[in-house]
Design a protein around this motif. Structure first.
Motif, PDB file in Angstrom:
ATOM      1  N   GLY A 289       2.258  -4.994   0.768  1.00 40.14           N
ATOM      2  CA  GLY A 289       3.550  -4.638   0.175  1.00 40.14           C
ATOM      3  C   GLY A 289       3.941  -3.200   0.423  1.00 40.14           C
ATOM      4  N   LEU A 290       3.583  -2.650   1.572  1.00 41.47           N
ATOM      5  CA  LEU A 290       3.960  -1.279   1.906  1.00 41.47           C
ATOM      6  C   LEU A 290       5.447  -1.204   2.233  1.00 41.47           C
ATOM      7  CD1 LEU A 290       0.884  -0.342   4.117  1.00 41.47           C
ATOM      8  CD2 LEU A 290       1.531   0.805   1.981  1.00 41.47           C
ATOM      9  N   ASN A 291       6.107  -0.110   1.821  1.00 45.19           N
ATOM     10  CA  ASN A 291       7.519   0.093   2.166  1.00 45.19           C
ATOM     11  C   ASN A 291       7.722   0.106   3.666  1.00 45.19           C
ATOM     12  OD1 ASN A 291       9.497   0.237   0.143  1.00 45.19           O
ATOM     13  ND2 ASN A 291       8.644   2.155  -0.630  1.00 45.19           N
ATOM     14  N   THR A 292       6.805   0.816   4.347  1.00 46.71           N
ATOM     15  CA  THR A 292       6.851   0.884   5.805  1.00 46.71           C
ATOM     16  C   THR A 292       5.735   0.019   6.341  1.00 46.71           C
ATOM     17  OG1 THR A 292       7.721   3.152   5.736  1.00 46.71           O
ATOM     18  CG2 THR A 292       6.756   2.397   7.820  1.00 46.71           C
ATOM     19  N   ALA A 293       6.075  -1.056   6.979  1.00 45.62           N
ATOM     20  CA  ALA A 293       5.067  -1.992   7.472  1.00 45.62           C
ATOM     21  C   ALA A 293       4.184  -1.330   8.520  1.00 45.62           C
ATOM     22  CB  ALA A 293       5.735  -3.227   8.049  1.00 45.62           C
ATOM     23  N   VAL A 294       2.918  -1.715   8.535  1.00 44.77           N
ATOM     24  CA  VAL A 294       1.981  -1.208   9.539  1.00 44.77           C
ATOM     25  C   VAL A 294       2.247  -1.945  10.841  1.00 44.77           C
ATOM     26  CG1 VAL A 294      -0.439  -0.868  10.131  1.00 44.77           C
ATOM     27  CG2 VAL A 294       0.301  -0.722   7.750  1.00 44.77           C
ATOM     28  N   SER A 295       2.431  -1.185  11.915  1.00 49.57           N
ATOM     29  CA  SER A 295       2.893  -1.762  13.187  1.00 49.57           C
ATOM     30  C   SER A 295       1.831  -2.580  13.903  1.00 49.57           C
ATOM     31  CB  SER A 295       3.388  -0.644  14.103  1.00 49.57           C
ATOM     32  OG  SER A 295       2.346   0.297  14.348  1.00 49.57           O
ATOM     33  N   GLY A 296       0.567  -2.326  13.596  1.00 51.46           N
ATOM     34  CA  GLY A 296      -0.501  -3.059  14.267  1.00 51.46           C
ATOM     35  C   GLY A 296      -1.782  -2.254  14.223  1.00 51.46           C
TER      36      GLY A 296
ATOM     37  N   SER B  59      10.518   4.265 -16.013  1.00 51.69           N
ATOM     38  CA  SER B  59      10.455   5.670 -15.593  1.00 51.69           C
ATOM     39  C   SER B  59      10.145   5.810 -14.112  1.00 51.69           C
ATOM     40  CB  SER B  59       9.393   6.409 -16.408  1.00 51.69           C
ATOM     41  OG  SER B  59       8.120   5.794 -16.210  1.00 51.69           O
ATOM     42  N   GLY B  60       9.701   4.754 -13.490  1.00 50.15           N
ATOM     43  CA  GLY B  60       9.395   4.786 -12.058  1.00 50.15           C
ATOM     44  C   GLY B  60       9.491   3.387 -11.506  1.00 50.15           C
ATOM     45  N   THR B  61       9.386   3.299 -10.192  1.00 48.06           N
ATOM     46  CA  THR B  61       9.442   1.973  -9.580  1.00 48.06           C
ATOM     47  C   THR B  61       8.229   1.160 -10.004  1.00 48.06           C
ATOM     48  OG1 THR B  61       8.343   2.818  -7.611  1.00 48.06           O
ATOM     49  CG2 THR B  61      10.755   2.814  -7.600  1.00 48.06           C
ATOM     50  N   LEU B  62       8.402  -0.150 -10.014  1.00 45.92           N
ATOM     51  CA  LEU B  62       7.334  -1.022 -10.485  1.00 45.92           C
ATOM     52  C   LEU B  62       6.411  -1.486  -9.371  1.00 45.92           C
ATOM     53  CD1 LEU B  62       9.276  -3.248 -13.051  1.00 45.92           C
ATOM     54  CD2 LEU B  62       7.894  -1.216 -13.475  1.00 45.92           C
ATOM     55  N   GLY B  63       6.962  -1.734  -8.226  1.00 47.96           N
ATOM     56  CA  GLY B  63       6.153  -2.269  -7.131  1.00 47.96           C
ATOM     57  C   GLY B  63       5.120  -1.259  -6.630  1.00 47.96           C
ATOM     58  N   ASP B  64       3.881  -1.646  -6.558  1.00 50.59           N
ATOM     59  CA  ASP B  64       2.803  -0.808  -6.043  1.00 50.59           C
ATOM     60  C   ASP B  64       2.177  -1.492  -4.834  1.00 50.59           C
ATOM     61  OD1 ASP B  64       2.994   1.318  -7.702  1.00 50.59           O
ATOM     62  OD2 ASP B  64       1.091   1.035  -8.714  1.00 50.59           O
ATOM     63  N   VAL B  65       1.277  -0.755  -4.181  1.00 52.75           N
ATOM     64  CA  VAL B  65       0.545  -1.335  -3.058  1.00 52.75           C
ATOM     65  C   VAL B  65      -0.579  -2.223  -3.599  1.00 52.75           C
ATOM     66  CG1 VAL B  65      -0.892  -0.834  -1.036  1.00 52.75           C
ATOM     67  CG2 VAL B  65       1.053   0.640  -1.587  1.00 52.75           C
ATOM     68  N   ALA B  66      -0.710  -3.380  -3.007  1.00 55.91           N
ATOM     69  CA  ALA B  66      -1.827  -4.268  -3.371  1.00 55.91           C
ATOM     70  C   ALA B  66      -3.071  -3.769  -2.638  1.00 55.91           C
ATOM     71  CB  ALA B  66      -1.510  -5.708  -2.988  1.00 55.91           C
ATOM     72  N   GLN B  67      -3.939  -3.068  -3.395  1.00 53.71           N
ATOM     73  CA  GLN B  67      -5.059  -2.354  -2.756  1.00 53.71           C
ATOM     74  C   GLN B  67      -6.043  -3.263  -2.044  1.00 53.71           C
ATOM     75  OE1 GLN B  67      -6.866   0.952  -5.057  1.00 53.71           O
ATOM     76  NE2 GLN B  67      -5.470   0.328  -6.701  1.00 53.71           N
ATOM     77  N   TYR B  68      -6.192  -4.491  -2.517  1.00 57.98           N
ATOM     78  CA  TYR B  68      -7.254  -5.340  -1.991  1.00 57.98           C
ATOM     79  C   TYR B  68      -6.728  -6.474  -1.105  1.00 57.98           C
ATOM     80  CZ  TYR B  68      -9.633  -2.704  -5.561  1.00 57.98           C
ATOM     81  OH  TYR B  68     -10.120  -1.664  -6.317  1.00 57.98           O
ATOM     82  N   SER B  69      -5.419  -6.423  -0.819  1.00 53.29           N
ATOM     83  CA  SER B  69      -4.850  -7.345   0.167  1.00 53.29           C
ATOM     84  C   SER B  69      -4.852  -6.662   1.526  1.00 53.29           C
ATOM     85  CB  SER B  69      -3.410  -7.727  -0.219  1.00 53.29           C
ATOM     86  OG  SER B  69      -3.397  -8.393  -1.470  1.00 53.29           O
ATOM     87  N   THR B  70      -4.852  -7.453   2.589  1.00 49.48           N
ATOM     88  CA  THR B  70      -4.810  -6.839   3.923  1.00 49.48           C
ATOM     89  C   THR B  70      -3.561  -5.976   4.024  1.00 49.48           C
ATOM     90  OG1 THR B  70      -3.643  -8.717   4.877  1.00 49.48           O
ATOM     91  CG2 THR B  70      -6.060  -8.763   4.953  1.00 49.48           C
ATOM     92  N   LEU B  71      -3.610  -4.966   4.866  1.00 48.91           N
ATOM     93  CA  LEU B  71      -2.488  -4.035   4.992  1.00 48.91           C
ATOM     94  C   LEU B  71      -1.188  -4.756   5.332  1.00 48.91           C
ATOM     95  CD1 LEU B  71      -4.296  -1.133   6.918  1.00 48.91           C
ATOM     96  CD2 LEU B  71      -3.565  -1.126   4.521  1.00 48.91           C
ATOM     97  N   ASN B  72      -1.293  -5.832   6.094  1.00 47.83           N
ATOM     98  CA  ASN B  72      -0.088  -6.588   6.446  1.00 47.83           C
ATOM     99  C   ASN B  72       0.540  -7.261   5.223  1.00 47.83           C
ATOM    100  OD1 ASN B  72      -0.054  -5.939   9.121  1.00 47.83           O
ATOM    101  ND2 ASN B  72      -1.018  -7.830   9.841  1.00 47.83           N
ATOM    102  N   ASN B  73      -0.282  -7.484   4.184  1.00 46.56           N
ATOM    103  CA  ASN B  73       0.208  -8.172   2.986  1.00 46.56           C
ATOM    104  C   ASN B  73       0.137  -7.290   1.743  1.00 46.56           C
ATOM    105  OD1 ASN B  73       0.597 -10.831   4.251  1.00 46.56           O
ATOM    106  ND2 ASN B  73      -1.633 -10.778   4.494  1.00 46.56           N
TER     107      ASN B  73
END
Length: 583
Positions: free
Chosen positions: A257-264, A241-255
């Motif tokens: 899994g955000l759709n839009t990567a954090v630039s720095g 019913s929805g996409t499966l991939g979620d954000v890994a809350q306890y991994s660093t922002l760089n890792n």
């Protein structure tokens, strides 16, 4: 005749009159006893003083108790206590009425509760699962909203098992990738083909026949189907019913899994409050914690089901919420820059069927209702009748305490000063001759009984409260309970003025009396002066007794020496006479 007698104030005995035949030891004792009368008189006086001191100390305790009781009555807040209640049984509204709130009934009708503004970021901010995730990432480590649990799940009546560990040729385990589960489904007798759609990040089940797919059973123990967001739809094809991939809350922002990567590293503002971050150190969880502990006034949360971040104002009402990336792109990566704001609502209500009023909070206080001192915390719509009444419990208790303390004092003074007669025998009391104490009782009675001038209210004396003296003694009592209750409930302002007026109040009337008797600001009052005088007298008498005793001891010593010398002379004379008789 000889006798055994004490020779002085010290212990020890001697035989007297052995030679002379005169019992001079008893004779000396009689003399000393007669000369000791002043000591006996002084000791009797000391005992009388000590008894009076004890009585005066008890009187001091009673007076202090009465003074404390009057001080309690001198508190204006005592007479404007309030109780508040709703006529709605088991109401969940919070009700508070401050001292002095105008008594009466208030019909409050809430038509709309206040809500908080919410900013919902865009959903599905997490990148989809990759082919690598499907083929090599353990089920227990998949970046999905709901972790998969071991156990059995059912497709078309066929159970597929996921072991917690140690997979078999037919049963995958949590440490296997999703591809192992797909293979287990496809090789089972379920009659479906399982696959993962990498383009849309969804799990797909397709029936191998024209029969619709039936998912689940009452005895399923694994949540695999729910974790894959699969549900029956009565067709031959079921997709997440929805996409499966979620954000890994306890991994660093760089890792994460955000759709839009954090630039720095960078910073963002929420409601003008700046918050810095470092994607190589911070996680989504730590960023949310920074927001919640800041002064931005919002609560940030991550919704794993919809894969989105939400900001909710900590205050209700039609208030905005603003976000902006100062440096970097974290707000954009989290979907907050392009999120949807739902403005909060103000509470809407009426009081006594008046015009509609609004409040940004569900706590309807004086500023919202216009009713001084009344606060109503609402959590539901509807009407409730709120009644504010006088709370006379504390005031009644304080007045009764005064009556009790006053009567205890008057009864004690009567007990310690009275003269009684029985069968012609007159008996006095400890303080019978203390006219000053008797005058205090009269002063207290007059002060309590008198009408007070200078008060503008209807209550000018205790009698106006239904309180009067007994006809037989100095005791007070509530003689008209109805008048007493009515005064406290319906005329609290005048009752308060009677007791607490700073110039002419009932408590003020006793000030000069207590200042005189008990002393003022640490000074010595009349009562303590009496105790001090009696104590000083006893000390002086101790000195007199010691002096007289020394004189008696000297007198005993002198007499003993003289009679001893007489005995010696008599003995020598007797010896000489005996020698002459032998010639």
């Amino acid at each position: 005749m000889s006798s055994t007698s004490s020779t002085g104030s010290s212990t020890g005995f001697q035989l007297t009159g052995l030679v002379s035949g005169f019992d001079w030891g008893s004779f000396i004792n009689q003399i000393i006893q007669a000369d000791s009368y002043p000591i006996t008189a002084l000791q009797t006086k000391q005992n009388t003083n000590s008894t009076q001191i004890s009585a005066l100390n008890t009187l001091n305790t009673n007076l202090t108790s009465l003074q404390t009781s009057l001080n309690t009555l001198n508190d204006p807040t005592l007479f404007n206590q309030r109780t508040v209640a709703s006529t709605t049984a088991n109401t969940t509204w919070g009700l508070t009425a401050a001292n002095g709130t105008t008594t009466g009934s208030y019909l409050i009708n809430v038509s709309q509760l206040a809500t908080a503004t919410t900013l919902k970021g865009t959903s599905n901010i997490g990148a989809g699962l990759s082919s690598t995730d499907i083929s090599s990432t353990a089920l227990s480590a998949l970046r999905i909203a709901t972790p998969i649990t071991a156990g059995a799940f059912t497709i078309n009546g066929v159970q597929i098992n996921i072991a917690s560990s140690d997979p078999t040729s037919t049963n995958p385990a949590l440490n296997n990738p999703m591809s192992a589960v797909i293979n287990a489904i496809n090789s089972s007798a379920a009659g479906v083909t399982a696959s993962y759609d990498t383009t849309n990040d969804k799990f797909v089940l397709t029936s191998n026949s024209s029969s619709p797919i039936v998912l689940g059973a009452a005895n399923d123990t694994s949540n695999f189907l729910q974790a894959m967001r699969l549900a029956n739809n009565g067709t031959t094809n079921i997709t997440s019913s929805g996409t499966l991939g979620d954000v890994a809350q306890y991994s660093t922002l760089n890792n994460a899994g955000l759709n839009t990567a954090v630039s720095g590293a960078g910073a963002f503002t929420i409601n003008g409050v700046s918050i810095a971050y470092d994607p190589t150190v911070d996680t989504l969880s730590s960023v949310l914690s920074k927001i919640n502990s800041s002064t931005a006034g919002v609560t940030a949360a991550y919704d794993s089901v919809n894969d989105q971040v939400t900001l909710t104002n900590n205050k209700t009402g039609n208030l905005g919420v603003s976000v902006a990336d100062t440096t970097g792109n974290l707000m954009a990566s989290l979907g907050l820059s392009t999120g949807t704001t739902s403005l909060g609502l103000d509470a809407q209500f009426t009081v006594n069927n008046g015009g509609t009023l609004t409040s940004s909070s569900n706590t309807l206080d004086t500023s919202a209702t216009g009713i001084t001192g009344l606060t109503v915390s609402v959590n539901s719509t509807g009407s409730q009748n709120i009644t504010v009444s006088a709370d006379t419990t504390k005031a009644s208790s304080a007045i009764n305490d005064f009556i009790s303390k006053y009567n205890a004092l008057q009864d004690y003074i009567t007990q310690e000063t009275q003269i009684t007669s029985s069968n012609g025998q007159v008996t006095t009391s400890v303080l019978t001759n203390n006219r000053e104490v008797q005058d205090w009782a009269t002063t207290l009675r007059n002060t309590a009984f008198n009408s007070i001038s200078g008060l503008s209210g209807t209550v000018k004396m205790l009698n106006n409260l239904g309180i009067d003296f007994n006809s037989t003694n100095n005791d007070l009592s509530i003689t008209d309970q109805t008048a007493f209750n009515n005064a406290l409930s319906n005329n609290a302002s005048d009752v308060s003025s009677f007791f607490t007026d700073t110039t002419n109040g009932f408590s003020k009337q006793f000030t000069s009396f207590f200042n005189s008797v008990l002393g003022q600001n640490g000074g010595t009052g009349l009562l303590n002066s009496q105790i001090t005088t009696l104590t000083s007298q006893n000390t002086d008498m101790d000195t007199q007794i010691a002096t007289i005793q020394r004189q008696l001891d000297q007198e005993r010593s002198t007499l003993t020496k003289e009679f001893t010398a007489m005995e010696d002379a008599q003995s020598q004379a007797n010896a000489a006479q005996a020698q002459i008789a032998k010639l």
